[in-house]
Design an enzyme around this catalytic site. Structure first.
Site, mmCIF file in Angstrom:
data_model
loop_
_atom_site.group_PDB
_atom_site.id
_atom_site.type_symbol
_atom_site.label_atom_id
_atom_site.label_comp_id
_atom_site.label_asym_id
_atom_site.label_seq_id
_atom_site.Cartn_x
_atom_site.Cartn_y
_atom_site.Cartn_z
ATOM 1 N N ASP A 57 2.147 -3.046 4.278
ATOM 2 C CA ASP A 57 3.411 -3.025 3.530
ATOM 3 C C ASP A 57 4.497 -3.681 4.360
ATOM 4 O O ASP A 57 4.307 -3.976 5.538
ATOM 5 C CB ASP A 57 3.812 -1.621 3.070
ATOM 6 C CG ASP A 57 4.345 -1.659 1.634
ATOM 7 O OD1 ASP A 57 5.284 -2.440 1.366
ATOM 8 O OD2 ASP A 57 3.816 -0.932 0.766
ATOM 9 N N CYS A 74 3.183 -0.496 -12.244
ATOM 10 C CA CYS A 74 3.550 0.740 -12.938
ATOM 11 C C CYS A 74 4.637 0.431 -13.975
ATOM 12 O O CYS A 74 5.636 1.132 -14.070
ATOM 13 C CB CYS A 74 3.981 1.832 -11.971
ATOM 14 S SG CYS A 74 5.399 1.406 -10.953
ATOM 15 N N ASP A 104 4.333 -8.649 5.266
ATOM 16 C CA ASP A 104 5.036 -9.030 4.042
ATOM 17 C C ASP A 104 4.052 -9.728 3.114
ATOM 18 O O ASP A 104 3.515 -10.788 3.451
ATOM 19 C CB ASP A 104 6.195 -9.966 4.408
ATOM 20 C CG ASP A 104 7.043 -10.362 3.213
ATOM 21 O OD1 ASP A 104 6.597 -10.176 2.065
ATOM 22 O OD2 ASP A 104 8.162 -10.865 3.433
ATOM 23 N N GLY A 161 0.250 4.940 0.274
ATOM 24 C CA GLY A 161 -1.139 4.922 0.744
ATOM 25 C C GLY A 161 -2.152 5.595 -0.152
ATOM 26 O O GLY A 161 -3.335 5.686 0.209
ATOM 27 N N LYS A 168 -3.691 4.782 -2.972
ATOM 28 C CA LYS A 168 -4.841 3.971 -3.410
ATOM 29 C C LYS A 168 -5.740 3.614 -2.227
ATOM 30 O O LYS A 168 -6.970 3.611 -2.345
ATOM 31 C CB LYS A 168 -4.354 2.706 -4.126
ATOM 32 C CG LYS A 168 -3.591 2.979 -5.405
ATOM 33 C CD LYS A 168 -3.103 1.691 -6.048
ATOM 34 C CE LYS A 168 -2.086 1.967 -7.136
ATOM 35 N NZ LYS A 168 -0.802 2.496 -6.610
ATOM 36 N N ALA A 179 0.775 -1.247 0.000
ATOM 37 C CA ALA A 179 0.000 0.000 0.000
ATOM 38 C C ALA A 179 0.806 1.296 0.000
ATOM 39 O O ALA A 179 0.298 2.331 -0.415
ATOM 40 C CB ALA A 179 -0.939 0.013 1.206
ATOM 41 N N ALA A 180 2.049 1.275 0.504
ATOM 42 C CA ALA A 180 2.788 2.546 0.684
ATOM 43 C C ALA A 180 2.952 3.277 -0.653
ATOM 44 O O ALA A 180 3.156 2.632 -1.678
ATOM 45 C CB ALA A 180 4.157 2.264 1.302
#
Length: 445
Positions: free
Chosen positions: A284, A382, A311, A264, A266, A261-262
């Site tokens: 995360d 990405c 993890d 954050g 999204k 998530a980091a």
């Protein structure tokens, strides 16, 4: 020079941290500018531009240096190499700095760093380049298309080859051009309309493509000084990343797991779409990354996001079949954001590519087990690497009880295509008006 800080010495330090220590460019630049916050806006902009530009155009710069230096770039001492690279960038791309001043400052910097004997070499190479670079021809496109594109757009030949094969010459050149095009920062406005305080603080605000709450902002010194950011009314996020929450389509009361998530963005977007209902479990791998998520949670005063150190490659039995929506925005090669993190293109290896695909599959295996029957898994990266995107998507469907689901209902019409009707979208820089990004939506059978 301001308050004893030599701007070019600071640029050299940042470039050496990126090249020799393997730091990420945006982090090295940000840390340096945070340390010297008193620097005037003009100097901060100069430092950022020279560092980013020297990195972005490194292959072209090295081609220029090698054309006029008796010592090849790869045989130079690291300090001299980075002094020459940043100086050539200024000569080639910055009209605001006289060439004579660039040469003089580079020679002084070489001496200050203890390379007194190399002053004539630095001076000679740079003055020759300043006189002659406009007469220098690029490699012939007809004789070696890959070499030409590599030097012209400062992209390693391995990546040029890969994209020519995957996307053809026209799309590849659009991608390469886009990576070298400066773009404004994109923000998500949480109330859809951008806050008036942005305009009051002199920020230029323009609508971004595809989404009504996305805006491009420019003409400001530091994001941390903007009231709208401090008050949590805007979140820095590319439109491609915002599309993930649209495609996930969370419903009020859902339990959502964001596995990687980091920082954050999204998770917060999903939470905003659910109002104050439901829960987003933002996970995360390290406390450092979770601290970044929590910083954004506190700044935006978001009450339905919880951050945890976890993890994603380790199966969490307590999450089995619990989530209505799982976001698997997995670690990737990052080829889609080379425009923002240019050092990525110089760190490509076949081994890293293979390792990243295996890592992604491990995370997707776990993600599949967390989704309730009838629930949704959104897989995103990405990157524009097919083995990480389409190939992993097909692998996932062959190994798990999930089917793709059309994402057309969640996208603006101009993004609709054959693939979005099936359930996935590959965004390409220069072809679409976003970063390079891949999103696929699966529903558990």
């Amino acid at each position: 020079m301001t308050n004893g800080i030599n701007t070019r010495e600071l640029i050299l330090q940042i470039l050496l941290e990126i090249e020799e220590e393997g730091k990420h460019s945006h982090i090295a630049i940000r840390n340096a500018l945070s340390k010297y916050q008193f620097l005037p806006r003009q100097e901060r902009a100069f430092i950022t531009r020279v560092c980013e530009g020297t990195l972005e155009y490194r292959i072209l710069i090295d081609y220029i240096i090698d054309s006029y230096s008796k010592v090849s770039v790869d045989k130079m001492k690291p300090v001299i190499r980075e002094i020459l690279r940043s100086a050539v960038y200024q000569i080639r791309f910055m009209d605001s700095v006289p060439d004579s001043a660039v040469c003089n400052e580079a020679v002084k910097l070489a001496q200050r760093k203890g390379f007194y004997s190399l002053k004539p070499f630095v001076n000679g190479v740079l003055r020759t380049i300043a006189r002659e670079w406009k007469n220098l021809k690029l490699p012939s496109r007809e004789e070696n298309r890959v070499r030409y594109l590599s030097v012209r757009y400062s992209m390693p030949e391995t990546l040029v080859n890969r994209w020519l094969e995957d996307y053809g010459e026209e799309k590849t050149e659009k991608i390469l051009t886009d990576f070298l095009t400066e773009k404004p920062i994109t923000v998500r406005c949480r109330t859809h309309k951008y806050p008036q305080s942005l305009v009051d603080q002199g920020v230029e605000v323009k609508p971004a493509p595809y989404l009504p709450y996305a805006y491009e902002i420019s003409n400001y010194n530091h994001i941390l000084a903007l009231d709208a950011f401090i008050q949590g009314k805007i979140q820095v996020q590319d439109v491609s990343s915002m599309l993930v929450a649209e495609i996930a389509d969370p419903q009020k009361g859902d339990y959502v797991i964001d596995m990687c998530a980091a920082p954050g963005g999204k998770s917060l977007h999903i939470a905003d779409k659910m109002g104050d209902y439901g829960t987003v479990d933002a996970r995360d791998i390290s406390q450092y990354k979770v601290d970044m998520i929590e910083e954004n949670i506190h700044r935006t005063d978001c009450i339905n996001v919880q951050a945890h150190v976890m993890d994603a490659t380790v199966f969490d039995v307590d999450s089995e079949l619990k989530a209505d929506v799982v976001l698997a925005d997995v670690p990737c090669s990052g080829y889609g954001v080379i425009g923002k993190k240019p050092e990525i293109k110089y760190r490509v290896t076949a081994q890293k590519q293979e390792e990243i695909v295996i890592l992604q599959r491990t995370i997707l295996d776990n993600a599949a087990e967390y989704v309730k029957p009838g629930g949704v898994l959104v897989f995103s990266t990405c990157t524009i690497a097919k083995e990480e995107n389409e190939e992993n998507m097909l692998w996932f469907m062959n190994n798990h009880p999930f089917k793709l689901e059309s994402i057309d209902p969640y996208l603006p019409e101009e993004l609709h295509s054959e693939t979005t009707a099936l359930g996935y979208l590959q965004l390409l820089p220069g072809v679409h008006k976003t970063d390079g990004f891949f999103i696929a939506k699966f529903r558990r059978k």
